[in-house]
Design a protein around this motif. Structure first.
Motif, PDB file in Angstrom:
ATOM      1  N   GLY A  93      -0.110   3.247  -1.311  1.00 37.21           N
ATOM      2  CA  GLY A  93      -1.098   3.145  -0.468  1.00 37.21           C
ATOM      3  C   GLY A  93      -0.513   3.708   0.568  1.00 37.21           C
ATOM      4  O   GLY A  93      -0.031   4.730   0.911  1.00 37.21           O
ATOM      5  N   HIS A  94      -1.643   3.620   1.407  1.00 37.15           N
ATOM      6  CA  HIS A  94      -1.321   4.464   3.330  1.00 37.15           C
ATOM      7  C   HIS A  94      -1.380   2.738   3.853  1.00 37.15           C
ATOM      8  O   HIS A  94      -1.856   1.850   3.634  1.00 37.15           O
ATOM      9  CB  HIS A  94      -2.344   5.011   2.962  1.00 37.15           C
ATOM     10  CG  HIS A  94      -3.404   4.626   3.293  1.00 37.15           C
ATOM     11  ND1 HIS A  94      -4.113   3.636   4.812  1.00 37.15           N
ATOM     12  CD2 HIS A  94      -4.549   4.057   2.257  1.00 37.15           C
ATOM     13  CE1 HIS A  94      -5.420   3.127   4.145  1.00 37.15           C
ATOM     14  NE2 HIS A  94      -5.650   3.599   2.726  1.00 37.15           N
ATOM     15  N   GLY A  95      -0.434   2.850   4.448  1.00 34.57           N
ATOM     16  CA  GLY A  95       0.242   2.546   6.070  1.00 34.57           C
ATOM     17  C   GLY A  95      -0.409   2.431   7.282  1.00 34.57           C
ATOM     18  O   GLY A  95      -0.089   1.667   7.904  1.00 34.57           O
ATOM     19  N   ALA A 127      -7.714  -5.152   4.978  1.00 34.75           N
ATOM     20  CA  ALA A 127      -8.541  -4.744   3.857  1.00 34.75           C
ATOM     21  C   ALA A 127      -8.730  -3.463   3.216  1.00 34.75           C
ATOM     22  O   ALA A 127      -8.947  -2.573   2.336  1.00 34.75           O
ATOM     23  CB  ALA A 127      -9.793  -5.437   3.866  1.00 34.75           C
ATOM     24  N   ASP A 128      -7.743  -2.571   3.942  1.00 34.82           N
ATOM     25  CA  ASP A 128      -7.573  -1.174   4.477  1.00 34.82           C
ATOM     26  C   ASP A 128      -6.207  -0.028   5.301  1.00 34.82           C
ATOM     27  O   ASP A 128      -6.683  -0.834   5.949  1.00 34.82           O
ATOM     28  CB  ASP A 128      -8.972  -0.777   4.403  1.00 34.82           C
ATOM     29  CG  ASP A 128      -9.337   1.035   4.070  1.00 34.82           C
ATOM     30  OD1 ASP A 128      -7.822   1.116   3.943  1.00 34.82           O
ATOM     31  OD2 ASP A 128      -9.486   1.621   4.385  1.00 34.82           O
ATOM     32  N   ASN A 129      -5.489  -0.491   4.085  1.00 36.05           N
ATOM     33  CA  ASN A 129      -5.081  -0.999   3.052  1.00 36.05           C
ATOM     34  C   ASN A 129      -3.337  -1.531   2.553  1.00 36.05           C
ATOM     35  O   ASN A 129      -3.222  -1.776   1.296  1.00 36.05           O
ATOM     36  CB  ASN A 129      -4.342   0.523   2.562  1.00 36.05           C
ATOM     37  CG  ASN A 129      -4.190   0.568   0.938  1.00 36.05           C
ATOM     38  OD1 ASN A 129      -3.384   0.654   0.863  1.00 36.05           O
ATOM     39  ND2 ASN A 129      -5.175   0.186  -0.077  1.00 36.05           N
ATOM     40  N   SER A 188      -5.051   1.146  -5.071  1.00 30.18           N
ATOM     41  CA  SER A 188      -5.595  -0.007  -5.145  1.00 30.18           C
ATOM     42  C   SER A 188      -6.508   0.580  -3.105  1.00 30.18           C
ATOM     43  O   SER A 188      -5.085  -0.149  -2.383  1.00 30.18           O
ATOM     44  CB  SER A 188      -4.714  -1.811  -5.084  1.00 30.18           C
ATOM     45  OG  SER A 188      -4.274  -1.885  -6.006  1.00 30.18           O
ATOM     46  N   ASP A 189      -7.629   0.997  -3.527  1.00 30.75           N
ATOM     47  CA  ASP A 189      -8.287   0.973  -1.867  1.00 30.75           C
ATOM     48  C   ASP A 189      -9.641   1.380  -2.291  1.00 30.75           C
ATOM     49  O   ASP A 189      -9.638   1.377  -3.349  1.00 30.75           O
ATOM     50  CB  ASP A 189      -7.244   2.352  -1.326  1.00 30.75           C
ATOM     51  CG  ASP A 189      -7.265   2.642   0.211  1.00 30.75           C
ATOM     52  OD1 ASP A 189      -7.909   1.808   0.119  1.00 30.75           O
ATOM     53  OD2 ASP A 189      -7.467   4.112  -0.008  1.00 30.75           O
ATOM     54  N   GLY A 190     -10.025   1.327  -1.217  1.00 26.77           N
ATOM     55  CA  GLY A 190     -11.366   0.702  -0.998  1.00 26.77           C
ATOM     56  C   GLY A 190     -12.205  -0.044  -1.234  1.00 26.77           C
ATOM     57  O   GLY A 190     -11.238  -1.147  -1.792  1.00 26.77           O
TER      58      GLY A 190
HETATM   59 ZN   LIG Z   1      -7.991   2.784   2.976  1.00 26.03          ZN
END
Ligand SMILES: [Zn+2]
Length: 246
Positions: A93-95, A127-129, A188-190
């Protein structure tokens, strides 16, 4: 009730009892704009103030690793090993987020204050992320609370620089490849194919980088969400390449 149903019900309750919204709201309130952050400490706060609580609940031993590239934001990696005989899932994940763009949201929405309008949840990172990885972590917690174990090993990797090109991610994975070694990567990204269609892509295992300039819209638009016809022409390119039609 079988365990799967119990775990699913626990996950559904996260929405009906408000816990998901409360937690997402606190993640969104942490400003984590990687393009304009004043210091890496601002970004790393997301690990301690945003993620650590739930990672501890999941029994994950975490560590913050300096970015192999100087002055770039640190990573958080962690493991929960139930048995060396079990399969291992790596969760990514990215914060960090793109800039807040305050004053440019509809209906006076403040981007770092979660707001629900109708069936939609607004806020930078929803919604991201932040939304996606929170869902994954809470779903895992539902499994753990139900079964008292996951039944597999869990590893996590979080970064705070995805929106600036993930500096150091490749090098970090190389340096810690044994630590991160896993059987499946869940990232889970995009975007989804449509707003009401849950979307699962399987087998994304590599990339070929090239530069393509298309003048399609005025101003900056996220290609994943606003690609429109460009996305279709890209899939035509891929089909063409696969069929060797040049
Ligand atoms: Zn993202």
């Amino acid at each position: 009730m079988i365990l799967l149903d119990q775990a699913l019900e626990k996950s559904r309750n996260l929405f009906s009892d408000g816990e998901f919204i409360t937690k997402l709201s606190s993640l969104v309130s942490l400003v984590t704009d990687s393009k304009n952050s004043m210091s890496n400490d601002d970004l790393t706060n997301y690990y301690s103030k945003g993620l650590l609580g739930i990672l501890v609940e999941l029994g994950i031993q975490t560590k913050i690793i300096d970015n192999p590239i100087k002055n770039c934001p640190p990573f958080l990696i962690g493991t929960r090993i139930e048995s060396s005989k079990l399969k291992t899932m790596l969760l990514y994940g990215h914060g960090d987020t793109v800039p807040l763009q305050e004053g440019q949201w509809n209906d006076g929405i403040c981007p770092n204050e979660l707001k629900i309008i109708g069936e939609k949840i607004y806020g930078r990172g929803v919604a991201d992320n932040k939304g996606q990885h929170l869902i994954n972590l809470l779903a895992l917690r539902s499994v753990l609370k139900t079964r008292k174990k996951l039944g597999f090993n869990l590893k996590v990797i979080f970064e705070m620089g995805e929106e600036i090109g993930s500096p150091g991610l490749f090098e970090l994975c190389e340096q810690h490849k044994d630590y991160l070694k896993s059987d499946v990567l869940i990232a889970s990204d995009g975007p989804r194919v449509a707003i009401d269609v849950p979307t699962l892509f399987l087998g994304s295992r590599g990339a070929i980088n090239f530069e393509l300039e298309v003048k399609y819209r005025e101003g900056a638009h996220h290609s994943g969400n606003w690609g429109g016809r460009f996305k279709r022409s890209w899939s035509q390119v891929v089909t063409c390449v696969e069929r060797n039609c040049g």
